[in-house]
Design an enzyme around this catalytic site. Sequence first.
Site, PDB file in Angstrom:
ATOM      1  N   THR A   1      72.847  78.163  62.808  1.00 25.23           N
ATOM      2  CA  THR A   1      74.122  78.379  63.491  1.00 25.23           C
ATOM      3  C   THR A   1      74.221  79.851  63.825  1.00 25.23           C
ATOM      4  O   THR A   1      73.620  80.697  63.144  1.00 25.23           O
ATOM      5  CB  THR A   1      75.314  77.905  62.630  1.00 25.23           C
ATOM      6  OG1 THR A   1      76.526  78.027  63.382  1.00 25.23           O
ATOM      7  CG2 THR A   1      75.446  78.685  61.338  1.00 25.23           C
ATOM      8  N   GLU A  40      69.179  74.445  67.397  1.00 22.19           N
ATOM      9  CA  GLU A  40      70.587  74.008  67.480  1.00 22.19           C
ATOM     10  C   GLU A  40      70.680  72.614  68.095  1.00 22.19           C
ATOM     11  O   GLU A  40      71.777  72.098  68.291  1.00 22.19           O
ATOM     12  CB  GLU A  40      71.390  74.984  68.352  1.00 22.19           C
ATOM     13  CG  GLU A  40      71.661  76.317  67.709  1.00 22.19           C
ATOM     14  CD  GLU A  40      73.077  76.386  67.147  1.00 22.19           C
ATOM     15  OE1 GLU A  40      73.692  75.336  66.917  1.00 22.19           O
ATOM     16  OE2 GLU A  40      73.551  77.511  66.944  1.00 22.19           O
ATOM     17  N   LYS A  92      69.797  69.968  63.507  1.00 21.50           N
ATOM     18  CA  LYS A  92      70.397  71.287  63.731  1.00 21.50           C
ATOM     19  C   LYS A  92      70.192  72.102  62.462  1.00 21.50           C
ATOM     20  O   LYS A  92      70.710  71.744  61.399  1.00 21.50           O
ATOM     21  CB  LYS A  92      71.890  71.080  64.022  1.00 21.50           C
ATOM     22  CG  LYS A  92      72.698  72.302  64.307  1.00 21.50           C
ATOM     23  CD  LYS A  92      74.079  71.857  64.803  1.00 21.50           C
ATOM     24  CE  LYS A  92      75.097  72.958  64.738  1.00 21.50           C
ATOM     25  NZ  LYS A  92      74.769  74.060  65.632  1.00 21.50           N
TER      26      LYS A  92
HETATM   27  C1  LIG Z   1      85.468  78.693  63.192  1.00 18.92           C
HETATM   28  C2  LIG Z   1      84.134  78.728  63.876  1.00 18.92           C
HETATM   29  O1  LIG Z   1      83.779  79.678  64.527  1.00 18.92           O
HETATM   30  N1  LIG Z   1      83.356  77.646  63.728  1.00 18.92           N
HETATM   31  C3  LIG Z   1      82.140  77.372  64.299  1.00 18.92           C
HETATM   32  C4  LIG Z   1      81.358  78.299  64.953  1.00 18.92           C
HETATM   33  C5  LIG Z   1      80.146  77.873  65.453  1.00 18.92           C
HETATM   34  N2  LIG Z   1      79.787  76.592  65.312  1.00 18.92           N
HETATM   35  C6  LIG Z   1      78.520  76.118  65.855  1.00 18.92           C
HETATM   36  C7  LIG Z   1      78.532  75.905  67.327  1.00 18.92           C
HETATM   37  C8  LIG Z   1      77.076  76.087  67.691  1.00 18.92           C
HETATM   38  O2  LIG Z   1      76.298  74.993  67.335  1.00 18.92           O
HETATM   39  C9  LIG Z   1      76.686  77.174  66.793  1.00 18.92           C
HETATM   40  C10 LIG Z   1      76.757  78.473  67.505  1.00 18.92           C
HETATM   41  O3  LIG Z   1      77.749  79.287  67.110  1.00 18.92           O
HETATM   42  O4  LIG Z   1      77.503  77.075  65.632  1.00 18.92           O
HETATM   43  C11 LIG Z   1      80.573  75.694  64.654  1.00 18.92           C
HETATM   44  O5  LIG Z   1      80.238  74.484  64.520  1.00 18.92           O
HETATM   45  N3  LIG Z   1      81.737  76.095  64.151  1.00 18.92           N
END
Ligand SMILES: CC(=O)Nc1ccn([C@H]2C[C@H](O)[C@@H](CO)O2)c(=O)n1
Length: 108
Positions: free
Chosen positions: A24, A74, A21
């Site tokens: 994000t 991802e 990954k």
């Molecule tokens: C607090 C918060 O928002 N934390 C997050 C946001 C996104 N992710 C990850 C989930 C997906 O893989 C991508 C897409 O947004 O990022 C995360 O782990 N924690």
Amino acid sequence: MSLTAITFFERFEADILSGKKTLTIRDDTEKDFLPGSIVQVSTYEQNRWFCVLKIESVEAILFSDLSDIHAKQENMTLSALKNVIKEIYPSISHLYVISYKLIKEKVL
Ligand SMILES: CC(=O)Nc1ccn([C@H]2C[C@H](O)[C@@H](CO)O2)c(=O)n1
């Protein structure tokens, strides 16, 4: 002011540490990472540090423009990625793709 820390849900930790990954997608509260900067990474649930990332790029994107290329980086299908984003950011269409490189892994 550039951000120096980020959290991820615990369920994504293994994929980040294995290099599967490499990006994000976040909302505008997390868009201020400077390309080239070093960021400390912790779990969202316990605030437990687990690695260091180097930010490669931060690019604005519309939810509707997410593609298989983003999903692959991802380590998900596009429909899984869209579902995750809809759960975390309901009704937000303006997002940011944050690409990163793993530079330091957790040492057990
Ligand atoms: C607090 C918060 O928002 N934390 C997050 C946001 C996104 N992710 C990850 C989930 C997906 O893989 C991508 C897409 O947004 O990022 C995360 O782990 N924690």
